[in-house]
Design a protein around this motif. Sequence first.
Motif, PDB file in Angstrom:
ATOM      1  N   VAL A 191      64.825 -57.906 -36.691  1.00 26.17           N
ATOM      2  CA  VAL A 191      65.263 -56.636 -36.116  1.00 26.17           C
ATOM      3  C   VAL A 191      66.222 -55.954 -37.076  1.00 26.17           C
ATOM      4  CG1 VAL A 191      66.404 -55.536 -34.149  1.00 26.17           C
ATOM      5  CG2 VAL A 191      64.998 -57.576 -33.799  1.00 26.17           C
ATOM      6  N   ARG A 192      66.017 -54.665 -37.291  1.00 18.91           N
ATOM      7  CA  ARG A 192      66.886 -53.874 -38.176  1.00 18.91           C
ATOM      8  C   ARG A 192      67.755 -52.943 -37.337  1.00 18.91           C
ATOM      9  NH1 ARG A 192      66.252 -48.678 -40.566  1.00 18.91           N
ATOM     10  NH2 ARG A 192      67.453 -48.438 -42.514  1.00 18.91           N
ATOM     11  N   LEU A 193      69.051 -53.013 -37.568  1.00 19.37           N
ATOM     12  CA  LEU A 193      70.028 -52.128 -36.930  1.00 19.37           C
ATOM     13  C   LEU A 193      70.736 -51.365 -38.028  1.00 19.37           C
ATOM     14  CD1 LEU A 193      71.727 -51.109 -34.528  1.00 19.37           C
ATOM     15  CD2 LEU A 193      73.118 -53.188 -34.737  1.00 19.37           C
ATOM     16  N   ALA A 194      70.584 -50.045 -38.051  1.00 18.02           N
ATOM     17  CA  ALA A 194      71.142 -49.256 -39.156  1.00 18.02           C
ATOM     18  C   ALA A 194      71.656 -47.928 -38.638  1.00 18.02           C
ATOM     19  CB  ALA A 194      70.081 -49.021 -40.236  1.00 18.02           C
ATOM     20  N   GLY A 195      72.677 -47.400 -39.333  1.00 16.55           N
ATOM     21  CA  GLY A 195      73.220 -46.093 -38.977  1.00 16.55           C
ATOM     22  C   GLY A 195      74.728 -46.090 -39.054  1.00 16.55           C
ATOM     23  N   GLY A 221      76.367 -48.848 -41.766  1.00 13.79           N
ATOM     24  CA  GLY A 221      75.649 -49.759 -42.637  1.00 13.79           C
ATOM     25  C   GLY A 221      74.338 -50.204 -42.031  1.00 13.79           C
ATOM     26  N   GLU A 222      73.879 -51.371 -42.455  1.00 18.76           N
ATOM     27  CA  GLU A 222      72.614 -51.917 -41.993  1.00 18.76           C
ATOM     28  C   GLU A 222      72.752 -53.411 -41.809  1.00 18.76           C
ATOM     29  OE1 GLU A 222      68.608 -50.898 -43.767  1.00 18.76           O
ATOM     30  OE2 GLU A 222      68.850 -52.935 -44.526  1.00 18.76           O
ATOM     31  N   ALA A 223      72.171 -53.914 -40.733  1.00 17.94           N
ATOM     32  CA  ALA A 223      72.183 -55.348 -40.472  1.00 17.94           C
ATOM     33  C   ALA A 223      70.799 -55.787 -40.014  1.00 17.94           C
ATOM     34  CB  ALA A 223      73.223 -55.695 -39.408  1.00 17.94           C
ATOM     35  N   LEU A 224      70.429 -57.006 -40.370  1.00 15.08           N
ATOM     36  CA  LEU A 224      69.192 -57.622 -39.905  1.00 15.08           C
ATOM     37  C   LEU A 224      69.540 -58.725 -38.917  1.00 15.08           C
ATOM     38  CD1 LEU A 224      67.234 -57.902 -43.276  1.00 15.08           C
ATOM     39  CD2 LEU A 224      67.134 -56.077 -41.570  1.00 15.08           C
ATOM     40  N   ILE A 225      68.722 -58.840 -37.870  1.00 10.36           N
ATOM     41  CA  ILE A 225      69.043 -59.744 -36.761  1.00 10.36           C
ATOM     42  C   ILE A 225      67.812 -60.580 -36.451  1.00 10.36           C
ATOM     43  CG2 ILE A 225      69.764 -59.851 -34.343  1.00 10.36           C
ATOM     44  CD1 ILE A 225      70.773 -56.813 -35.029  1.00 10.36           C
ATOM     45  N   GLU A 226      68.020 -61.874 -36.228  1.00  5.44           N
ATOM     46  CA  GLU A 226      66.945 -62.767 -35.807  1.00  5.44           C
ATOM     47  C   GLU A 226      67.495 -63.777 -34.816  1.00  5.44           C
ATOM     48  OE1 GLU A 226      65.422 -65.113 -39.027  1.00  5.44           O
ATOM     49  OE2 GLU A 226      67.225 -66.349 -39.158  1.00  5.44           O
ATOM     50  N   SER A 227      66.610 -64.536 -34.209  1.00  5.12           N
ATOM     51  CA  SER A 227      66.963 -65.669 -33.341  1.00  5.12           C
ATOM     52  C   SER A 227      67.913 -65.280 -32.216  1.00  5.12           C
ATOM     53  CB  SER A 227      67.577 -66.805 -34.169  1.00  5.12           C
ATOM     54  OG  SER A 227      66.690 -67.213 -35.184  1.00  5.12           O
ATOM     55  N   VAL A 228      67.660 -64.124 -31.588  1.00  4.65           N
ATOM     56  CA  VAL A 228      68.440 -63.758 -30.403  1.00  4.65           C
ATOM     57  C   VAL A 228      68.053 -64.716 -29.279  1.00  4.65           C
ATOM     58  CG1 VAL A 228      68.937 -61.944 -28.731  1.00  4.65           C
ATOM     59  CG2 VAL A 228      68.546 -61.360 -31.134  1.00  4.65           C
ATOM     60  N   SER A 229      69.044 -65.352 -28.679  1.00  7.36           N
ATOM     61  CA  SER A 229      68.770 -66.463 -27.761  1.00  7.36           C
ATOM     62  C   SER A 229      69.750 -66.456 -26.599  1.00  7.36           C
ATOM     63  CB  SER A 229      68.881 -67.792 -28.522  1.00  7.36           C
ATOM     64  OG  SER A 229      68.802 -68.901 -27.647  1.00  7.36           O
ATOM     65  N   LEU A 230      69.252 -66.877 -25.439  1.00  6.50           N
ATOM     66  CA  LEU A 230      70.104 -67.111 -24.274  1.00  6.50           C
ATOM     67  C   LEU A 230      69.641 -68.400 -23.612  1.00  6.50           C
ATOM     68  CD1 LEU A 230      72.316 -66.164 -22.271  1.00  6.50           C
ATOM     69  CD2 LEU A 230      70.475 -65.091 -20.951  1.00  6.50           C
ATOM     70  N   ARG A 231      70.545 -69.337 -23.500  1.00  4.89           N
ATOM     71  CA  ARG A 231      70.251 -70.626 -22.861  1.00  4.89           C
ATOM     72  C   ARG A 231      71.436 -71.046 -22.015  1.00  4.89           C
ATOM     73  NH1 ARG A 231      66.193 -73.759 -25.623  1.00  4.89           N
ATOM     74  NH2 ARG A 231      65.449 -72.733 -27.535  1.00  4.89           N
ATOM     75  N   GLU A 232      71.164 -71.903 -21.046  1.00  2.00           N
ATOM     76  CA  GLU A 232      72.282 -72.572 -20.385  1.00  2.00           C
ATOM     77  C   GLU A 232      72.991 -73.419 -21.424  1.00  2.00           C
ATOM     78  OE1 GLU A 232      71.339 -74.704 -16.853  1.00  2.00           O
ATOM     79  OE2 GLU A 232      70.244 -73.018 -15.936  1.00  2.00           O
ATOM     80  N   ASP A 233      74.302 -73.490 -21.326  1.00  4.60           N
ATOM     81  CA  ASP A 233      75.108 -74.197 -22.325  1.00  4.60           C
ATOM     82  C   ASP A 233      75.108 -75.702 -22.029  1.00  4.60           C
ATOM     83  OD1 ASP A 233      76.688 -74.716 -24.462  1.00  4.60           O
ATOM     84  OD2 ASP A 233      78.543 -73.958 -23.574  1.00  4.60           O
ATOM     85  N   PRO A 244      60.372 -61.815 -32.115  1.00  2.00           N
ATOM     86  CA  PRO A 244      59.323 -60.918 -32.613  1.00  2.00           C
ATOM     87  C   PRO A 244      58.184 -61.653 -33.304  1.00  2.00           C
ATOM     88  CG  PRO A 244      61.180 -60.880 -34.109  1.00  2.00           C
ATOM     89  CD  PRO A 244      61.585 -61.773 -32.968  1.00  2.00           C
ATOM     90  N   ASN A 245      58.295 -62.975 -33.446  1.00  3.83           N
ATOM     91  CA  ASN A 245      57.293 -63.740 -34.190  1.00  3.83           C
ATOM     92  C   ASN A 245      56.471 -64.668 -33.308  1.00  3.83           C
ATOM     93  OD1 ASN A 245      58.063 -62.742 -36.861  1.00  3.83           O
ATOM     94  ND2 ASN A 245      59.980 -63.830 -36.464  1.00  3.83           N
ATOM     95  N   ARG A 246      56.562 -64.486 -31.988  1.00  2.00           N
ATOM     96  CA  ARG A 246      55.715 -65.307 -31.125  1.00  2.00           C
ATOM     97  C   ARG A 246      54.257 -64.876 -31.316  1.00  2.00           C
ATOM     98  NH1 ARG A 246      57.649 -61.258 -27.872  1.00  2.00           N
ATOM     99  NH2 ARG A 246      56.331 -60.507 -26.170  1.00  2.00           N
ATOM    100  N   ALA A 247      53.350 -65.778 -31.064  1.00  2.00           N
ATOM    101  CA  ALA A 247      51.932 -65.538 -31.347  1.00  2.00           C
ATOM    102  C   ALA A 247      51.394 -64.384 -30.517  1.00  2.00           C
ATOM    103  CB  ALA A 247      51.133 -66.808 -31.052  1.00  2.00           C
ATOM    104  N   MET A 248      50.878 -63.370 -31.190  1.00  2.00           N
ATOM    105  CA  MET A 248      50.262 -62.226 -30.522  1.00  2.00           C
ATOM    106  C   MET A 248      48.998 -61.836 -31.276  1.00  2.00           C
ATOM    107  SD  MET A 248      52.029 -61.642 -27.874  1.00  2.00           S
ATOM    108  CE  MET A 248      51.245 -60.130 -27.364  1.00  2.00           C
ATOM    109  N   PRO A 249      47.839 -61.910 -30.659  1.00  2.00           N
ATOM    110  CA  PRO A 249      47.597 -62.405 -29.306  1.00  2.00           C
ATOM    111  C   PRO A 249      47.736 -63.920 -29.220  1.00  2.00           C
ATOM    112  CG  PRO A 249      45.537 -61.840 -30.372  1.00  2.00           C
ATOM    113  CD  PRO A 249      46.613 -61.427 -31.311  1.00  2.00           C
ATOM    114  N   GLY A 250      47.785 -64.405 -27.980  1.00  2.00           N
ATOM    115  CA  GLY A 250      47.888 -65.834 -27.775  1.00  2.00           C
ATOM    116  C   GLY A 250      49.040 -66.249 -26.888  1.00  2.00           C
ATOM    117  N   THR A 251      49.993 -65.337 -26.628  1.00  2.00           N
ATOM    118  CA  THR A 251      51.096 -65.625 -25.714  1.00  2.00           C
ATOM    119  C   THR A 251      50.865 -64.863 -24.420  1.00  2.00           C
ATOM    120  OG1 THR A 251      52.673 -65.973 -27.518  1.00  2.00           O
ATOM    121  CG2 THR A 251      53.583 -65.477 -25.357  1.00  2.00           C
ATOM    122  N   TYR A 252      50.921 -65.547 -23.286  1.00  2.00           N
ATOM    123  CA  TYR A 252      50.659 -64.937 -21.990  1.00  2.00           C
ATOM    124  C   TYR A 252      51.963 -64.815 -21.207  1.00  2.00           C
ATOM    125  CZ  TYR A 252      45.958 -66.441 -23.267  1.00  2.00           C
ATOM    126  OH  TYR A 252      44.780 -66.664 -23.940  1.00  2.00           O
TER     127      TYR A 252
END
Length: 500
Positions: free
Chosen positions: A36-40, A120-132, A145-153
């Motif tokens: 993910v790109r965040l810029a501005g 500036g500009e930042a790149l973002i990956e592995s955004v995650s939420l889990r129980e601790d 953004p890299n889950r299998a498409m097609p193939g994920t239901y």
Amino acid sequence: MAIEAEKSAWGRSWSQTRNLVPHPDQAADAIRRQCVRLAGKAGQAIPVDPSHPVALRPDTAYLLSARIRSDNGATVRVELGGKSAVLDADRSWKTVSLRFVTGPNDRWLERIRLVLGSEGEALIESVSLREDRPHSAELLWEADPNRAMPGTYNLLDAAMLDRLVEAAEREGIYLQLCVITRDLYMKHLKDPQSDAYKRAVEHAKNLMRYCVARWGYSTHVAAWEYFNEIDPGLPTDAFYQQVGEFVASIDPFARCRTTSTWHPSARDCKHPAIDIGQVHHYLRPALGESGYDESAAVAHWARFLREHGARKPGLIAEFGLADDKWGLSPLMKEDERLDHFHNALWASAMSGTAGTALFWWWEQLDRQDGYQHYKPLAAFMASEPLGIEPVSPIQPSASAPRFRAMGLRGTGRVLLWLFDTDTNWHRSLVEKKPPERATDVEIRLTGLTAGKWKLQWWDTRSGKPFAERTISVSGHETVLTAPVFERDLAAKLTYIADAN
């Protein structure tokens, strides 16, 4: 609702985000990865917006995290409700984390935003939420953004469809389920000899296997529709043949298979592995006079379906008033009686299609209580052996060009609908022409069996017969004189006995 689609926390299948960019660390020969790109300027933000609300457990600790890098040292803030965590990013990937504990009444995830703290500009990956806690499930799986498409239901959407099928069973409704997301497959269906095309066929088979396994039990799933409005110029014959043969081999109820295109496709109607022909048509200003009369439009497309899908059921599967950008026409709200809707229902029922025209603007129909128009037609058709005895569409002549007669003929039965075309939607809504009473209108029928027939005239608004008599047929042509009417009326002819 889409079982397999490119919707995610960063966009939807109909509105893809431009914030996804190639991952900077992937090798040239590797499978394409994105981040993910965040810029501005400072304050520029991207929401993390899953397609469904994310459920949380009360009084539970959670960990929200993401990996971030920036070539120009941008500061990124992760916001969750009133809480936040800040990371001064650099050229290496760093993890920012925000731990929080839900309250006793907290059951849903609050809004998440990624915000630039400096220009500036930042790149973002592995955004995650889990129980601790160890081995907890990923709750923001749609942020990958890299889950299998097609193939994920999408299992939440599948659960919604479970409820929909159950509701159809309760209410006596039969469903045509459109299951393959067009925009996910269309780009791969350009060359039947390509590996991409072959992979698309295999992915479609997998999805259809899942659909048959999960919803194929229900007899209220009447048909499988592959695509909604795919490009009719694509070479899809091989796709429909291979996927169709596979579906036929696994579906115990041998349901009909169908598809639709954004312009009518004679080729698809003729395809041996497509069981129901479909067209979509909207009455738009750009059509000019050819789009002024809803009954004429229905009759035209019914003939198209019969011509190109001989001996197959056909459906006008989308219909309605639209503007030239395919949006809802403001004229629909002005049609307080929904006369154009009423006329299209009766015209399609009498045109030989497998069902009435299916209107796209269901929400507007709901607001205007369009359901009342189905009941009279259902009452008119209730005693007819449709689907049991063969019927053929007929278009008898009327005594003046202003009137259109349409109907169905079976063994010893004739159904008729007589429409005053001066009350079509354009005359009524645009030209503001009030309806006039029609008198002494004649309908000429040919080929009726000699003998006695029962003739009933029906009110199409109440769904009840208002006049009945016995007529004698002896010659080649039979002339019926309609009672005085306004807008439209219907008739039934039932053979009673031969002339002797």
